[in-house]
Design a protein around this motif. Structure first.
Motif, PDB file in Angstrom:
ATOM      1  N   THR A 153      23.118  15.424 -20.326  1.00 37.87           N
ATOM      2  CA  THR A 153      23.547  15.452 -18.899  1.00 37.87           C
ATOM      3  C   THR A 153      24.747  16.667 -18.782  1.00 37.87           C
ATOM      4  OG1 THR A 153      23.319  13.061 -18.776  1.00 37.87           O
ATOM      5  CG2 THR A 153      24.797  13.963 -17.155  1.00 37.87           C
ATOM      6  N   GLU A 154      25.792  16.432 -19.505  1.00 37.59           N
ATOM      7  CA  GLU A 154      26.583  17.649 -19.459  1.00 37.59           C
ATOM      8  C   GLU A 154      26.181  18.913 -19.324  1.00 37.59           C
ATOM      9  OE1 GLU A 154      29.342  17.571 -22.508  1.00 37.59           O
ATOM     10  OE2 GLU A 154      30.060  15.709 -22.245  1.00 37.59           O
ATOM     11  N   ARG A 155      25.082  19.444 -19.960  1.00 35.13           N
ATOM     12  CA  ARG A 155      24.302  20.621 -19.728  1.00 35.13           C
ATOM     13  C   ARG A 155      23.676  21.049 -18.397  1.00 35.13           C
ATOM     14  NH1 ARG A 155      22.255  21.959 -26.304  1.00 35.13           N
ATOM     15  NH2 ARG A 155      23.956  20.944 -27.003  1.00 35.13           N
ATOM     16  N   THR A 193      26.105  21.440 -15.803  1.00 32.45           N
ATOM     17  CA  THR A 193      26.671  22.914 -15.791  1.00 32.45           C
ATOM     18  C   THR A 193      25.763  23.863 -14.986  1.00 32.45           C
ATOM     19  OG1 THR A 193      27.678  22.485 -17.910  1.00 32.45           O
ATOM     20  CG2 THR A 193      27.237  24.836 -17.146  1.00 32.45           C
ATOM     21  N   SER A 226      24.146  10.040 -14.596  1.00 29.91           N
ATOM     22  CA  SER A 226      23.761  10.296 -15.925  1.00 29.91           C
ATOM     23  C   SER A 226      22.165  10.740 -15.829  1.00 29.91           C
ATOM     24  CB  SER A 226      24.040   9.319 -16.912  1.00 29.91           C
ATOM     25  OG  SER A 226      23.359   9.335 -18.204  1.00 29.91           O
ATOM     26  N   GLY A 266      31.793  22.399 -24.352  1.00 32.47           N
ATOM     27  CA  GLY A 266      32.182  21.105 -25.327  1.00 32.47           C
ATOM     28  C   GLY A 266      33.097  21.396 -26.296  1.00 32.47           C
TER      29      GLY A 266
END
Length: 746
Positions: free
Chosen positions: A494-496, A499, A519, A686
């Motif tokens: 999800t973080e990627r 971005t 998410s 990260g």
């Protein structure tokens, strides 16, 4: 160190070593003929993707027959090693020639370019694109000819390969990972020609990203090029491949017309005459000078691996039929593979073709028309697998039509549509996003012509990935590593995605305003389920597309839909090894479970260094000297190559100051600047940071991982002049660094 050698050959001298292999001059013991043997480095024998690429290079080269391409005589593969036995050419690489001469007379540069272009033309004629044309891959012989070598990055025309090559010569489309075209090779050849006649590369930059931008957008610096050949360079380096000569053959025709008009009918002989002395002098300094007396006759009949002890096989005297029987027996008994001489083409499989087809019509009972496009394969060696593939490729359009039929299942709904005089138009367009030897990735865009079913949710993309070998549809468990299909793995994914989201992703719908960030994890949605992405995925030459419908994540319908692309360099560490193989991308150690700590504090297990205290591990370069490295409160190892002046240091330390990743990067920058160094690239992602640049005439590269309890750091330092020799080693160690458990002190 003991190294495996192709049986029947004695090694004369090492000619060179690269990122994946080493090349030696060798003598066939039965005939005395000299050949060049390219060995795959032992550390890669356990990587099926790299071994497959090495084998593929042999097969591609086998199909290219030209006096301007170094010929392959044999390919030998055993558990102990793999090797290509090739023609040895008495000469030097264009890279060595340019290092000595700086720049060449236009006629000489044109003569070299013509020969290597004819080699490319032979490759293009059988559908092979080289994709790594550079001075080091062009041999200039004493006989007055140039030959093309090293097809390690080659692809079939129109097929995508890795977004890889030699950055100084890569065409704009190659930077994007698009399918290889003959015009891609034309661009690289023109870049090399530019370097030959000006003494420098067309574009130079401090970072790869800057170089990418120059190749993709900057005008060609034609002012440095002699005026008579400027149109030739402008054509060959056009940004749009459609504006370049379409093939190397076509470029040769333009080159010869220009050369004759500008330099006269004897331009080629004069060009080679000027090269004779420097090529002879440089060749005399190499082991290849032996070829001047030993000759370069055809290689021996077979470079067949020796039979079991006592068999006494004289391979050089065995005819084709006997050799064929012998090879079969050796495969069965010895457990290794030998391709003999390639005198007879291997039997060809029927070519698998993929075409787009459509089904159109009108529903006999409902006010629905449809025009549905989908792929269909033919020519599969296994009829049952072909049937499974085609059923899978047809299924999304059938389900789409059925979903509209279900929406009109209520008689009142049908009556309302008919009362409005409407006929619902169901449309699907299929796009083949990527096809490799074993994978077909397809995107379906479903559209709808209807006022009754007017909501945007009726219009959406869908992805499908099919194994072309078995006909099986690939799901999340096939695509991702097992540890990615967990709560923490989906959080990282999800973080990627956030971005790279052009829309800013979305926030969950809550009373009174936007809630927390959504998410991609299905288990986090109201519908629940396993830890898998709530999005279809498709593969492209450049990366992996996630087809996100934000309502499925728990956001509002108004948030709409988005296709988010993650470049391969930012997603391949999450993909399963089998998926990377299907994509034709070598699996790195990050796609496997981290290795366990060794029993000693500084173990060197084969070529993997593992630190037991901090738990990090990585591949280390072969034959580097090592000694313990102990920073304050830490533990690590320093590896050095004195001849190249290179030092690689890797260590762990406890994060007693509670630094964040950004804090650690800032400290690294300050340390560089305190030594008078220059930072040219920096990045935080990260727990990981990367920094690189220059200190005087030396390059540094550092990658660090920072957790709550501890840190792991890898630092390279080496002379600029040795960059080309060390790039592969640096890249390999960086990719294989596993940081260990950073959540606690050690």
């Amino acid at each position: 160190m003991n190294q495996w050698r192709v049986p029947g050959y004695s090694e004369v001298e090492v000619l060179g070593t690269g990122g994946f292999g080493r090349v030696v001059l060798a003598k066939h013991e039965a005939t005395g003929q000299l050949v060049a043997i390219k060995y795959l480095l032992a550390e890669f024998l356990g990587d099926p993707g790299i071994v497959a690429n090495f084998r593929r290079e042999a097969l591609l080269l086998h199909g290219v027959r030209s006096p301007h391409v170094a010929q392959v005589h044999d390919f030998v593969e055993r558990p102990e090693g793999a090797a290509l036995v090739m023609e040895a050419v008495p000469g030097v690489s264009l890279r060595v020639l340019l290092a000595a001469e700086k720049k060449l007379a236009p006629e000489s540069a044109l003569a070299i370019l013509k020969g290597s272009l004819l080699g490319l033309a032979a490759a293009h004629a059988v559908g092979v694109v080289h994709r790594d044309y550079k001075p080091g891959n062009v041999l200039v012989s004493q006989a007055g000819e140039s030959k093309l070598v090293d097809f390690g990055l080659a692809t079939l025309d129109g097929q995508a390969g890795l977004a890889a090559g030699s950055p100084s010569y890569m065409a704009p489309e190659q930077w994007s990972g698009l399918p290889g075209l003959p015009a891609t090779d034309v661009y690289a050849a023109t870049c090399v020609f530019f370097q030959c006649i000006t003494g420098h590369k067309p574009f130079d930059a401090g970072t790869t990203e800057e170089l990418r931008a120059l190749h993709q957008a900057a005008p060609v610096p034609l002012g440095a090029v002699p005026e008579p050949v400027r149109p030739l360079v402008a054509r060959g380096m056009a940004k749009d491949p459609a504006q370049r000569p379409p093939t190397a053959d076509a470029f040769v025709a333009e080159l010869e017309a220009t050369a004759r008009a500008v330099y006269g009918p004897d331009w080629e002989s004069r060009g080679w005459k000027r090269l004779a002395a420097p090529v002879a002098a440089l060749t005399a300094l190499t082991p290849l000078a032996l070829l001047a007396t030993a000759g370069t006759a055809a290689a021996p009949v077979a470079a067949v691996a020796s039979a079991p002890a006592g068999a006494g096989i004289a391979a050089a005297t065995i005819g084709k039929v006997v050799v064929g029987v012998l090879v079969t027996a050796l495969v069965a008994v010895g457990g290794f593979l030998v391709y003999q001489q390639f005198d007879d083409d291997p039997p060809r499989q029927a070519a698998l073709s993929v075409d787009l087809t459509s089904t159109t019509g009108r529903d006999p009972a409902l006010p629905i028309t449809y025009d549905l496009q989908y792929p269909r394969v033919s020519g599969h060696a296994d009829p049952a697998a072909e049937q499974r593939i085609n059923a899978a490729l047809r299924a999304p359009v059938d389900e789409r039509l059925d979903s509209v039929r279900r929406a009109l299942a209520d008689p009142e709904a049908v009556a309302r549509v008919r009362s409005q005089g409407e006929t619902i138009g169901v449309r699907t367009t299929a796009t083949i996003m990527l096809r490799t030897e074993t994978l077909l990735s397809v995107r379906y865009d479903h559209a709808l012509d209807s006022d009754y079913l007017s909501h945007s949710s009726w219009r959406f993309p869908e992805g499908l990935n099919v194994d072309l070998g078995s006909g099986r549809v690939l799901g999340p468990a096939d695509i991702f590593r097992g540890d990615v299909l967990t709560a923490s793995g989906m959080a990282a994914l999800t973080e990627r995605l956030v971005t790279h989201s052009a829309r800013g992703f979305c926030h969950l719908a809550e009373v009174g305003g936007p809630g927390p960030l959504a998410s991609i994890d299905s288990a986090e949605t109201a519908a629940g389920g396993d830890h898998v992405p709530v999005a279809d995925v498709v593969f492209t030459p450049a990366g992996m597309d996630f087809l996100v419908r934000y309502a499925d994540l728990g956001c509002t319908e108004a948030d709409g839909q988005e296709t988010i692309t993650l470049p391969y360099q930012e997603i391949e560490d999450l993909l399963s090894p089998s998926m990377l193989t299907m994509l034709g991308r070598p699996a790195s150690s990050s796609s496997a479970a981290p290795s366990s700590a060794a029993s000693s504090s500084a173990a060197l297990d084969g070529k993997v260094y593992t630190n037991a205290r901090f738990g990090f591990s990585l591949q280390v370069p072969e034959d580097y000297q090592r000694r313990p490295y102990a920073p304050s409160g830490g533990d690590g190892m320093e590896f050095t190559d004195s001849p190249l002046g290179a030092t690689m240091t890797v260590w762990g330390e406890n994060n007693t100051a509670g630094l964040s990743t950004a804090d650690a990067l800032a400290a690294a920058i300050r340390a560089v600047q305190a030594q008078g160094g220059q930072v040219t690239a920096q990045r935080v992602e990260g727990e990981q940071y990367t920094i690189s640049g220059y200190t005087g005439d030396r390059i540094f590269y550092e990658r660090g991982f920072v957790g709550r309890g501890s840190r792991a750091t890898l630092h390279w330092d080496y002379p600029r002049v040795n960059k080309e020799e060390l790039d592969a080693a640096v890249s390999r160690t960086v990719k294989t660094l596993e940081p260990g458990d950073l959540s606690r002190p050690h």
